[in-house]
Design a protein around this motif. Structure first.
Motif, PDB file in Angstrom:
ATOM      1  N   UNK A  30       0.794  -1.238   0.000  1.00 16.48           N
ATOM      2  CA  UNK A  30       0.000   0.000   0.000  1.00 16.48           C
ATOM      3  C   UNK A  30       0.822   1.282   0.000  1.00 16.48           C
ATOM      4  N   UNK A  87       5.525   5.197   5.110  1.00 20.44           N
ATOM      5  CA  UNK A  87       5.363   6.380   5.945  1.00 20.44           C
ATOM      6  C   UNK A  87       6.712   6.890   6.426  1.00 20.44           C
ATOM      7  N   UNK A 113       6.630   2.710  16.689  1.00 21.26           N
ATOM      8  CA  UNK A 113       5.658   1.846  16.010  1.00 21.26           C
ATOM      9  C   UNK A 113       4.225   2.141  16.452  1.00 21.26           C
ATOM     10  N   UNK A 114       4.063   2.502  17.725  1.00 23.06           N
ATOM     11  CA  UNK A 114       2.733   2.880  18.218  1.00 23.06           C
ATOM     12  C   UNK A 114       2.194   4.042  17.384  1.00 23.06           C
ATOM     13  N   UNK A 124       3.324   4.907  14.373  1.00 21.27           N
ATOM     14  CA  UNK A 124       3.208   4.495  12.967  1.00 21.27           C
ATOM     15  C   UNK A 124       1.869   3.813  12.702  1.00 21.27           C
ATOM     16  N   UNK A 125       1.431   2.966  13.631  1.00 19.39           N
ATOM     17  CA  UNK A 125       0.157   2.276  13.419  1.00 19.39           C
ATOM     18  C   UNK A 125      -1.004   3.271  13.535  1.00 19.39           C
ATOM     19  N   UNK A 130      -1.099   5.053  10.323  1.00 21.27           N
ATOM     20  CA  UNK A 130      -1.673   4.158   9.313  1.00 21.27           C
ATOM     21  C   UNK A 130      -3.194   4.162   9.408  1.00 21.27           C
ATOM     22  N   UNK A 131      -3.688   4.179  10.640  1.00 22.18           N
ATOM     23  CA  UNK A 131      -5.129   4.070  10.854  1.00 22.18           C
ATOM     24  C   UNK A 131      -5.853   5.403  10.699  1.00 22.18           C
ATOM     25  N   UNK A 145      -5.965   8.076  12.736  1.00 22.36           N
ATOM     26  CA  UNK A 145      -6.638   8.570  13.937  1.00 22.36           C
ATOM     27  C   UNK A 145      -6.274  10.035  14.209  1.00 22.36           C
ATOM     28  N   UNK A 196      -8.103  11.152  19.749  1.00 22.70           N
ATOM     29  CA  UNK A 196      -8.410   9.721  19.888  1.00 22.70           C
ATOM     30  C   UNK A 196      -7.226   8.969  20.502  1.00 22.70           C
ATOM     31  N   UNK A 198      -6.015   5.624  23.650  1.00 23.94           N
ATOM     32  CA  UNK A 198      -5.545   4.327  23.156  1.00 23.94           C
ATOM     33  C   UNK A 198      -5.195   3.453  24.358  1.00 23.94           C
ATOM     34  N   UNK A 220       1.901  -2.737  22.305  1.00 22.96           N
ATOM     35  CA  UNK A 220       1.194  -1.505  21.926  1.00 22.96           C
ATOM     36  C   UNK A 220       0.946  -1.430  20.424  1.00 22.96           C
ATOM     37  N   UNK A 221       1.868  -1.957  19.634  1.00 27.64           N
ATOM     38  CA  UNK A 221       1.680  -1.998  18.186  1.00 27.64           C
ATOM     39  C   UNK A 221       0.398  -2.760  17.861  1.00 27.64           C
ATOM     40  N   UNK A 259      -2.830  -0.808  19.087  1.00 29.41           N
ATOM     41  CA  UNK A 259      -3.300   0.267  18.203  1.00 29.41           C
ATOM     42  C   UNK A 259      -3.940  -0.333  16.953  1.00 29.41           C
ATOM     43  N   UNK A 281      -7.316  -1.350  17.966  1.00 27.19           N
ATOM     44  CA  UNK A 281      -8.148  -0.153  18.092  1.00 27.19           C
ATOM     45  C   UNK A 281      -8.656   0.291  16.725  1.00 27.19           C
ATOM     46  N   UNK A 282      -7.765   0.183  15.726  1.00 24.52           N
ATOM     47  CA  UNK A 282      -8.097   0.684  14.391  1.00 24.52           C
ATOM     48  C   UNK A 282      -8.923  -0.308  13.586  1.00 24.52           C
ATOM     49  N   UNK A 287       2.251  -2.951   7.597  1.00 33.12           N
ATOM     50  CA  UNK A 287       2.389  -1.784   8.479  1.00 33.12           C
ATOM     51  C   UNK A 287       3.841  -1.308   8.414  1.00 33.12           C
ATOM     52  N   UNK A 288       4.017   0.000   8.370  1.00 28.57           N
ATOM     53  CA  UNK A 288       5.385   0.533   8.245  1.00 28.57           C
ATOM     54  C   UNK A 288       6.043   0.573   9.619  1.00 28.57           C
ATOM     55  N   UNK A 289       6.407  -0.614  10.107  1.00 28.36           N
ATOM     56  CA  UNK A 289       7.056  -0.723  11.418  1.00 28.36           C
ATOM     57  C   UNK A 289       8.557  -0.516  11.267  1.00 28.36           C
TER      58      UNK A 289
END
Lengths: 357, 357
Positions: A232, A235, A313-314, A316-317, A320-321, A323, A327, A331, B313-314, B317, B320-321, B331-333
């Motif tokens: 996709x 980032x 990474x928290x 980054x996700x 991605x989402x 938010x 919000x 979390x 946490x990754x 989130x 959550x999403x 995911x861009x980890x």
């Protein structure tokens, strides 16, 4: 196809072709740039070459041109080898993928470990002695050097693709679709030679990182193998260890947001990596960038002590989402005294940032 | 209102009332349960009481009833004090917020550190000697004890709310809306005494954690202070250090998914916390649970060495999403050798899980 062992050339037909030519380090064509003792790092072999030179010649003075990930990681490695290390950086601050306020925290640590940082200086030429590097000349000074590391970035290695008339895009990287097909039938491309879609700016970008290359390799393999997979986008999530600090970044930084014509707010907080009463609790600084009015998260940056980097990474996700920082406050992030304060530093930064919307 | 210093009682009027009575440890009413040397942990004072008793009486044999977070954390603390520690757990495996396959990894470490784990045994009574604890009796054995820690969980302390006829819900916790208002005008409630909404099961739940209480406190403060804030719910994200291992969990575990009547697939992988060639690379096991057919992420669990826990946490989130495990693969980890393998273990677990959909 050229057989590198014996020089034989032949044509090889293909059903599906994957271009994975990677990137080439940028080596400015200045006087002295072909002298012995000048290295650029782009693959395992080039890293081994530096190591062997250091082992054999025991250079004392190193100059690194460029203060990005590679430049600063090399500075640390060469300081560890007991060398006197200088870094020349054209921009006002090192580590340009961070905003200057965050990068300044790293610069302090780099200097505290004895590295000479010369910022806002441009690299002009190399002075040589019998074909070997002797000094590096900037627009402001001459720095004696036994070894020089060129770390001013990479460019996609797309000469082959260009000759084959495969369309190139941003920074001459190969244009691919979400399945990583080029615009030529049955030709695929992945890694440091392709253009990527930036999931936050929603524009083409060029980010040469091993993570992206690995994920893309899987996608091409799945597609060629008869499965269906898409990549996709990116980032720009990246992390790095710098002496006793760690850094992480994801999404857009201030200058990128401005270039897009967007307006933003930002919130920066300093907290701890563990509960404050815990023996090794280290400092961590988190900065979040969010769109004005909407509060949409646009990017995040972290600089801190051990245990800081992977927290990116928290962010980054969350990015991605799609938010908002509002919000993000709630979390359900984890807490235990050995691992985090009860308010995770990312959530604390979200509170600060949300309060500025 | 009772003044605890002098016993004086008086009525105090309120404009807005916040109930934050917290939770009480469950203490089974069995023979000997009022003996000296029996402790339950629920607040700072109860922790200090145990510490003082250990310092003063130097007990040698400790029995902990309950193998959850508190029970196992106390086991580690008492082993560190040189005691001989036994843990009695009614269920087939300790750490019931993990699936048994993941908890078994922790159990091995706990036993390797000398703790005697008695699983599938029920606590029956306390034997006393002159009013002090002497042994703990289970359905299978009698274990000598100088000190006993009751760690079989907590229940909401809602006696006050019940007397005031404030409606209670799940496990007698106070029912609140997203702004944390009870069903009685101008009465708010937060923390371990309230019922929460589970964001994954979308049902009421009761999860007593400091993180939740802290976030809820902010929400009530904002609302009473004239701002507007909501608390959307919880996912049961929790982490814990257990000797040389760390654990993390979020979302639904297998038994909860089955109770909801949903079908799932799961993927468990073992990877490393750092690049494999890095000196301190430690093992990390990640398990993801996803809905069959849809691939919707339902939960995740991690057990591993230093640097493992906060990676939950990754997953939190992503949960959550509402992403799918397929989406999680890309995911861009972040990656850098000191902090992660190039494929983040969470992404590797997503690949495994997605392949089972």
């Amino acid at each position: 196809v050229i057989n590198l062992n014996n020089g034989e050339q032949r044509w090889e037909s293909y059903d599906q072709l994957v271009i994975a030519t990677g990137a080439l380090p940028i080596r400015p064509d200045v006087p002295g740039s072909d002298a012995a003792g000048i290295y650029a790092l782009s693959n395992l072999e080039s890293g081994i070459a530096v190591k062997e030179d250091v082992d054999r010649k025991k250079p004392q003075q190193a100059v690194i041109v460029g203060g990005g990930y590679i430049g600063i990681e090399m500075a640390e490695a060469l300081v560890d080898r007991g060398m006197d290390v200088s870094v020349i950086e054209m921009a006002p601050e090192i580590m340009g993928t961070l905003d200057p306020d965050m990068a300044a925290l790293l610069a302090k640590t780099v200097e505290r470990h004895g590295v000479h940082l010369y910022r806002e200086e441009s690299f002009e030429k190399i002075e040589t002695d019998n074909g070997a590097v002797r000094a590096v000349v900037t627009n402001k000074r001459t720095i004696p050097a036994d070894i020089v590391i060129m770390a001013i970035g990479v460019r996609p290695d797309t000469e082959l693709a260009r000759e084959a008339e495969i369309p190139l895009g941003f920074k001459d990287a190969i244009i691919v679709n979400d399945r990583l097909q080029t615009k030529v039938a049955n030709v695929w491309a992945a890694g440091d030679c392709v253009q990527s879609f930036h999931l936050v700016s929603r524009k083409p970008t060029y980010i040469a990182l091993g993570t992206v290359a690995n994920r893309q390799g899987r996608v091409i393999g799945a597609n060629i193998g008869g499965d269906y997979a898409v990549f996709p986008g990116v980032m720009g999530t990246a992390i790095c260890k710098i002496f006793d600090l760690e850094m992480g970044r994801t999404g857009l930084q201030e200058k990128e947001i401005r270039d897009l014509g967007l307006e933003f707010v930002s919130g920066t907080i300093t907290s701890l990596t563990q509960a404050e009463y815990y023996p090794d609790a280290g400092k961590i600084t988190v900065k979040l960038l969010a769109e004005r009015k909407t509060g949409r998260l646009l990017g995040g940056q972290i600089v801190g002590e051990r245990g800081s980097a992977k927290r990116i990474d928290t962010i980054a996700v969350a990015l991605h989402a799609g938010v908002t920082v509002e919000e993000m406050i709630n979390l359900d992030l984890s807490y235990a005294p050995p691992h985090s304060p009860v308010w995770d530093p990312v959530a604390t930064a979200a509170r600060k940032t949300a309060s500025m919307i």
